[in-house]
Design a protein around this motif. Structure first.
Motif, short mmCIF file in Angstrom:
data_model
loop_
_atom_site.label_atom_id
_atom_site.label_comp_id
_atom_site.label_asym_id
_atom_site.label_seq_id
_atom_site.Cartn_x
_atom_site.Cartn_y
_atom_site.Cartn_z
N SER A 211 0.82 -1.21 0.00
CA SER A 211 0.00 0.00 0.00
C SER A 211 0.85 1.25 0.00
CB SER A 211 -0.92 -0.02 1.22
OG SER A 211 -1.71 1.16 1.27
N VAL A 212 1.91 1.26 0.80
CA VAL A 212 2.78 2.45 0.86
C VAL A 212 3.49 2.68 -0.47
CG1 VAL A 212 4.85 3.40 1.94
CG2 VAL A 212 3.09 2.35 3.35
N HIS A 213 4.07 1.61 -1.02
CA HIS A 213 4.81 1.77 -2.27
C HIS A 213 3.90 2.12 -3.44
CE1 HIS A 213 8.84 0.71 -0.94
NE2 HIS A 213 8.32 -0.30 -0.22
N THR A 214 2.72 1.53 -3.52
CA THR A 214 1.82 1.89 -4.62
C THR A 214 1.29 3.31 -4.45
OG1 THR A 214 0.04 0.84 -3.39
CG2 THR A 214 1.10 -0.48 -5.09
N GLU A 229 -3.55 4.85 -13.38
CA GLU A 229 -4.83 4.20 -13.07
C GLU A 229 -4.62 2.76 -12.60
OE1 GLU A 229 -9.07 3.07 -15.30
OE2 GLU A 229 -7.49 4.19 -16.36
N ALA A 230 -3.69 2.05 -13.24
CA ALA A 230 -3.41 0.67 -12.83
C ALA A 230 -2.81 0.63 -11.43
CB ALA A 230 -2.46 0.00 -13.82
N VAL A 231 -1.91 1.60 -11.14
CA VAL A 231 -1.33 1.66 -9.79
C VAL A 231 -2.41 1.97 -8.76
CG1 VAL A 231 0.29 2.93 -8.32
CG2 VAL A 231 0.98 2.27 -10.62
N GLY A 232 -3.36 2.85 -9.15
CA GLY A 232 -4.45 3.16 -8.22
C GLY A 232 -5.29 1.93 -7.90
N VAL A 233 -5.50 1.09 -8.95
CA VAL A 233 -6.24 -0.15 -8.72
C VAL A 233 -5.48 -1.05 -7.75
CG1 VAL A 233 -7.04 -2.28 -9.81
CG2 VAL A 233 -7.43 -0.07 -10.93
N LEU A 234 -4.16 -1.12 -7.91
CA LEU A 234 -3.36 -1.94 -6.98
C LEU A 234 -3.43 -1.40 -5.57
CD1 LEU A 234 -0.15 -2.62 -9.13
CD2 LEU A 234 -2.00 -4.20 -8.60
N ASP A 236 -5.87 0.44 -4.21
CA ASP A 236 -7.20 0.16 -3.66
C ASP A 236 -7.35 -1.32 -3.27
OD1 ASP A 236 -7.86 2.77 -4.06
OD2 ASP A 236 -8.89 2.44 -5.98
N ALA A 237 -6.77 -2.20 -4.11
CA ALA A 237 -6.84 -3.63 -3.80
C ALA A 237 -6.08 -3.95 -2.53
CB ALA A 237 -6.29 -4.46 -4.96
N SER A 238 -4.92 -3.30 -2.34
CA SER A 238 -4.16 -3.57 -1.12
C SER A 238 -4.89 -3.05 0.12
CB SER A 238 -2.76 -2.94 -1.22
OG SER A 238 -2.87 -1.52 -1.31
N VAL A 239 -5.52 -1.86 -0.02
CA VAL A 239 -6.28 -1.32 1.11
C VAL A 239 -7.47 -2.23 1.44
CG1 VAL A 239 -7.69 0.60 1.89
CG2 VAL A 239 -5.55 1.04 0.69
N THR A 240 -8.16 -2.68 0.38
CA THR A 240 -9.29 -3.61 0.61
C THR A 240 -8.81 -4.91 1.24
OG1 THR A 240 -10.46 -2.69 -1.31
CG2 THR A 240 -11.17 -4.85 -0.52
N ALA A 241 -7.66 -5.40 0.78
CA ALA A 241 -7.12 -6.63 1.36
C ALA A 241 -6.77 -6.42 2.83
CB ALA A 241 -5.88 -7.07 0.59
N MET A 242 -6.27 -5.23 3.18
CA MET A 242 -5.97 -4.95 4.59
C MET A 242 -7.23 -4.97 5.43
SD MET A 242 -2.79 -4.45 5.49
CE MET A 242 -2.93 -3.35 6.90
N ARG A 243 -8.32 -4.37 4.91
CA ARG A 243 -9.58 -4.37 5.66
C ARG A 243 -10.10 -5.80 5.85
NH1 ARG A 243 -11.17 0.12 2.09
NH2 ARG A 243 -10.92 2.08 3.21
N GLU A 244 -10.08 -6.57 4.76
CA GLU A 244 -10.59 -7.94 4.86
C GLU A 244 -9.70 -8.78 5.77
OE1 GLU A 244 -11.58 -9.89 1.32
OE2 GLU A 244 -12.90 -8.31 0.58
N LEU A 245 -8.39 -8.56 5.73
CA LEU A 245 -7.51 -9.29 6.63
C LEU A 245 -7.82 -8.94 8.08
CD1 LEU A 245 -5.06 -11.11 7.12
CD2 LEU A 245 -3.59 -9.09 6.89
#
Length: 588
Positions: A211-214, A229-234, A236-245
């Motif tokens: 999340s920090v590096h992206t 835009e692709a980096v933004g998707v990554l 957002d995915a990392s932030v979502t993964a953190m919430r789900e984790l």
């Protein structure tokens, strides 16, 4: 207190409503009536009439009702009255059976049966002292009492103690199962906490770095808009993964899911969240089409979450194994279930992604669907563009899961409820890992169980009915055994009586052949000794004996003029010779 209140109080004392159900009370009443009628019938056969029959029947019915409340008293009273009242013979058998199981303590039971036996034999001797030999009467009375009272009492006491022991073992078995489940639950909780800590320390750290590096890469001015835009998707995915984790760690640690209000950015994980998954897939460069048919209906929470995870796993597999392929997601709301289908075409020229795969995705989907009562099918399909891949699931709306628990209660909870608490080999064979029946219960083959294993089964209504039937069968078996003993005793008594008759009975021709004046020795050698129970009570009832003589009284083989008289022959000896012989009838 009025009369009706006194009657109700007396009945509560007699029937013990805390122990007797209505069915039991009705059964006891019917049994008392039957015992009373049988007692009156036996008395009628013995020659009693009118008020005596009513008194005997009423007494037998009252003693039958009192035998459970006052077992020792009724046993002693019945034992003393049976020799005088022949109609109490069947009642004595019933009272012996009840007293054996109702009297508390072996000492009290022994004392009660001993007093009852003493009363039975004592009254028998008093009533028949002048008609029969005492020792013979004691022997016959003892055999009769052992067969009709002691044997049923011992059998009843053994059966009751055996059932009590089995019930105690059942309770202990249930307690051990509960304790074992508690220990396993604590062990699982500790293991879940350890896994949660490992996940938080390892995955959480890696996702935070991503999340920090992206986030830093997203603001790099050298990136194009498409790259940003692709980096933004990554990111957002990392932030979502953190919430789900964080949510998964909370579930593993505490066993509950965090409330929605705690995290406004929490992703909806249900059928409503499938659109978000599709948007994410489109942002990653895939062509995804969503189609819904039928009238949308709410699903149970566990099934709703399973639908989300099935679509998520299917999309992930499409990213990894068919990059760039077109994906179709279809949700069909059928009358009884939701059909989820994810179909991807062959790869559009891209190479499969080189990502790490645990190989457990589809296995997890099968398990999720099974826990909510559904099913999943996954496999390749042939299409115009080549071989694609299809994942289809059928999820019931609110049906019970296969484990027997409500689907709305959560698949994990339902699975825990239906899983064996302990290993099958350590559970008296009461729980096995065999398939489930149509009602959600486990199919157990009890034909291979031993007798103790069948009786240690806890909480089975059919076994309770079998226990009652077994008690009735055992009681009937004891009654049959007692009857057999009585028949054997009667057989021995018959042969004994026939021998006694031979020692005390002569024919009329033998009487006529003896002449007055014959020596005493010669006469006694030709006649039986007369020393037998058959001739007891005959001496002294006929004409006066010659003074200074000794007489031998024998029965006649002929029948008397009436049923109340007995023809006898008397031989009187004086000075070593037969001084007189007479033939007459005596009243027994």
């Amino acid at each position: 207190m009025d009369v009706s209140s006194k009657i109700r109080a007396a009945w509560r004392w007699l029937a013990a409503p805390e122990l007797w159900s209505r069915r039991r009370t009705a059964g006891e009443a019917v049994l008392a009536v039957v015992i009373g009628l049988l007692a009156a019938g036996v008395e009628e056969l013995l020659g009693s009439e009118d008020w005596a029959l009513a008194a005997v029947g009423t007494g037998a019915a009252v003693l039958s009702l009192l035998r459970r409340r006052l077992p020792a008293t009724v046993l002693v009273a019945t034992g003393a009255l049976t020799p005088l009242i022949g109609g109490f013979a069947l009642l004595l058998l019933l009272v012996g059976w009840s007293a054996g199981r109702a009297i508390v303590g072996p000492g009290r039971a022994l004392a009660a049966f001993t007093l009852s036996y003493a009363g039975f034999v004592g009254v028998s001797l008093t009533d028949s002292w002048s008609r029969q030999a005492p020792l013979t009467l004691v022997l016959l009375s003892t055999l009769y009492y052992l067969a009709t009272t002691v044997m049923p009492g011992l059998a009843s006491r053994y059966w009751t103690q055996r059932r009590t022991l089995l019930h105690a073992l059942q309770e202990r078995n249930a307690q051990l199962l509960r304790e074992r489940a508690m220990v396993e639950g604590q062990t699982r909780l500790r293991e879940r906490q350890r896994i949660a800590q490992d996940m938080h320390d390892s995955l959480g750290h890696q996702l935070a770095l991503i999340s920090v590096h992206t986030g830093a890469l997203e603001v790099d001015r050298e990136l194009t808009d498409r790259q940003r835009e692709a980096v933004g998707v990554l990111r957002d995915a990392s932030v979502t993964a953190m919430r789900e984790l964080r949510e998964v760690v909370g579930i593993l640690r505490d066993g509950i899911e965090a409330p929605v209000a705690d995290d406004p950015g929490r992703v909806t994980r249900g059928a409503a969240g499938i659109d978000g998954l599709v948007d994410t897939s489109r942002a990653a460069g895939n062509t995804v089409e969503v189609r819904r048919t039928g009238k949308a209906r709410p699903l149970a929470p566990a099934a709703d979450h399973a639908a989300y995870r099935i679509v998520q796993e299917a999309l992930t597999n499409a990213y990894k194994h068919a990059p760039g392929a077109a994906i179709a997601v279809e949700l069909r709301y059928e009358p009884d279930s939701l059909v989820v289908e994810v179909l991807n075409t062959a790869s559009a020229g891209g190479e499969p992604s080189d990502v790490v795969s645990g190989g457990q995705g589809l296995t997890g989907l099968y398990e999720r669907a099974r826990l909510v009562g559904g099913m999943v099918h996954a496999g390749p399909v042939e299409g115009p563009d080549g071989t694609g891949f299809r994942v289809a699931a059928v999820l019931p709306y609110g049906a019970h899961a296969a484990t027997g628990g409500p689907a709305g209660a959560g698949g994990v909870a339902g699975a825990a409820a239906g899983a064996p608490l302990v290993d099958a080999a350590d559970d008296f064979r009461q729980q096995t890992s065999v398939p489930l029946d149509g009602n959600g219960g486990r199919v157990v083959d009890r034909s291979v169980w031993s007798v103790p294993e069948r009786e240690l089964t806890v909480g089975v209504g059919a076994d309770t009915s079998r226990s009652r039937v077994g008690g009735v069968v055992l009681g009937c078996g004891i009654a049959v055994a007692a009857l057999v003993v009585l028949l054997v005793a009667a057989g021995f008594g018959f042969f004994f009586l026939m021998g006694a008759m031979n020692e005390g009975m002569i024919e009329k021709s033998q009487y006529d052949a003896v002449k007055v004046g014959t020596s005493e020795k010669e006469v006694r050698d030709r006649l039986p000794s007369g020393d037998t129970i058959a001739t007891a009570g005959l001496a002294g009832k006929g004409p006066a004996e010659p003074e200074g003589s000794t007489c031998l009284v024998l029965m006649s083989a002929e029948v008397g003029e009436s049923s109340e008289t007995e023809p006898v022959f008397r031989f009187c000896f004086k000075d070593g010779k037969l001084a007189e012989k007479k033939s007459y009838e005596v009243v027994r």
